[in-house]
Design a protein around this motif. Sequence first.
Motif, PDB file in Angstrom:
ATOM      1  N   ALA A 239       8.103  -2.208   2.360  1.00  0.00           N
ATOM      2  CA  ALA A 239       6.754  -1.653   2.471  1.00  0.00           C
ATOM      3  C   ALA A 239       6.745  -0.508   3.478  1.00  0.00           C
ATOM      4  O   ALA A 239       7.294  -0.612   4.565  1.00  0.00           O
ATOM      5  CB  ALA A 239       5.782  -2.740   2.913  1.00  0.00           C
ATOM      6  N   GLY A 240       6.147   0.597   3.087  1.00  0.00           N
ATOM      7  CA  GLY A 240       6.065   1.749   3.971  1.00  0.00           C
ATOM      8  C   GLY A 240       7.292   2.630   3.985  1.00  0.00           C
ATOM      9  O   GLY A 240       7.341   3.642   4.692  1.00  0.00           O
ATOM     10  N   SER A 241       8.282   2.288   3.164  1.00  0.00           N
ATOM     11  CA  SER A 241       9.526   3.061   3.158  1.00  0.00           C
ATOM     12  C   SER A 241       9.435   4.324   2.315  1.00  0.00           C
ATOM     13  O   SER A 241      10.278   5.221   2.424  1.00  0.00           O
ATOM     14  CB  SER A 241      10.670   2.197   2.616  1.00  0.00           C
ATOM     15  N   GLY A 242       8.434   4.386   1.437  1.00  0.00           N
ATOM     16  CA  GLY A 242       8.344   5.496   0.508  1.00  0.00           C
ATOM     17  C   GLY A 242       9.041   5.224  -0.811  1.00  0.00           C
ATOM     18  O   GLY A 242       8.909   6.007  -1.758  1.00  0.00           O
ATOM     19  N   LEU A 243       9.785   4.120  -0.894  1.00  0.00           N
ATOM     20  CA  LEU A 243      10.451   3.749  -2.137  1.00  0.00           C
ATOM     21  C   LEU A 243       9.449   3.133  -3.104  1.00  0.00           C
ATOM     22  O   LEU A 243       8.483   2.488  -2.685  1.00  0.00           O
ATOM     23  CB  LEU A 243      11.583   2.758  -1.859  1.00  0.00           C
ATOM     24  N   THR A 244       9.673   3.315  -4.384  1.00  0.00           N
ATOM     25  CA  THR A 244       8.805   2.733  -5.393  1.00  0.00           C
ATOM     26  C   THR A 244       9.245   1.303  -5.672  1.00  0.00           C
ATOM     27  O   THR A 244      10.378   1.057  -6.070  1.00  0.00           O
ATOM     28  CB  THR A 244       8.851   3.546  -6.697  1.00  0.00           C
ATOM     29  N   VAL A 245       8.327   0.371  -5.442  1.00  0.00           N
ATOM     30  CA  VAL A 245       8.617  -1.049  -5.631  1.00  0.00           C
ATOM     31  C   VAL A 245       7.607  -1.629  -6.612  1.00  0.00           C
ATOM     32  O   VAL A 245       6.400  -1.496  -6.418  1.00  0.00           O
ATOM     33  CB  VAL A 245       8.556  -1.815  -4.294  1.00  0.00           C
ATOM     34  N   SER A 246       8.101  -2.265  -7.661  1.00  0.00           N
ATOM     35  CA  SER A 246       7.240  -2.905  -8.648  1.00  0.00           C
ATOM     36  C   SER A 246       8.038  -4.011  -9.333  1.00  0.00           C
ATOM     37  O   SER A 246       8.813  -3.754 -10.259  1.00  0.00           O
ATOM     38  CB  SER A 246       6.731  -1.889  -9.677  1.00  0.00           C
TER      39      SER A 246
END
Length: 376
Positions: A239-246
């Motif tokens: 969270a907050g890393s800028g990576l897309t997580v889904s």
Amino acid sequence: MKRIAVVGASLAGVRAAQELRAQGYDGGIVLIGSEAHLPYDRPPLSKAFLAGTVSAASLELLDAGDLASLALDFRLGVRATAVEPAARRVLLSDGGSVHADGVVIATGGRARTVPGWSGVHTLRTVDDALALRAALVPGVRVVVIGAGFIGAEVASTCRSLGLDVTVLEALDAPMAPVLGPALAAVCARLHLDHGTDLRCGVSVTAVGPAGVHLADGSLVPADVVVAGIGMTPATEWLAGSGLTVSVGVCVDTGLVTSLPNVVAVGDVARYGGRRHEHWTNASEQAPVAVANLLAGRTSRTYSPSGYVWSDQYSGRLQLAGHPSPADTFSVVDGELSSSSFAAVWQRNGETVGVFALNNAKLFNRLRRPLRRPAVV
């Protein structure tokens, strides 16, 4: 890159570390793992290790020679809590951090649980297996919730120990969406032929001291309850890393995230809209992900083989390829009712999937047309 952090010390993480060295990377490699154990293989946890026929030492993925040649900086028993791409560092649960010019995300996931289910075992780690094994004393009644690969393997092992086993499955047949009705019936037959009470099309409403409560109001008595209902990808720390997580870490066809110096492999990696939670997949992804990480761009594309195997009772089930319900299914050797057969799925005259029960030699021959090179 002077230092690469591999977050996750299971198969996918270990293969990534090995591939880094194999592809000529001579910088530092930090291997971060939330478990205190050295990296180990997970498939035996539901089979030989659970049965007590192999030791924990036999599960280790790295021997003394590997440890020396890989020169890894182990950070075990700590979790990665955040990744800060701009600062090029990974934060750890012990308050420390690791500088990383590149990151391999291989965190896998956790066994899925249901709130309110008390005293239920899951099976994801060696400690889970040890706890379950200690509970499997002679005479206990075992109920397994979920008839997927893990659930079926646990049921098989428990029957080999002479225990009474009931398997509860919400679907009308085990693994029907993946295997189709004909092969799902074969999986059901394996349970029934070996004395397991398989109940399909049932819904669990609660688990308590007396056993498992079903939606129809009935109670299945149980001394030991095991839930094999899937896993949840370990992505909260991103969270907050800028990576897309889904439902996993979203990557391109080369397993590269939205940041070229961050790749993801194994159960946590989501590409093409899905994740593949298989041992072979975790192992096969490493060469592609590492090559792209070192190149700083997507220069290679990963093509999954779709290979998975499962040892259940007296049978070894093997599946490869990516068949769909619309494909033509046919048995090419033996019969579905026999203890050994092979079958294929075809699409437009080409083989797109292969399945075998106790027929490894023919399976390997039939799957050859499915294999595709990972380099594009």
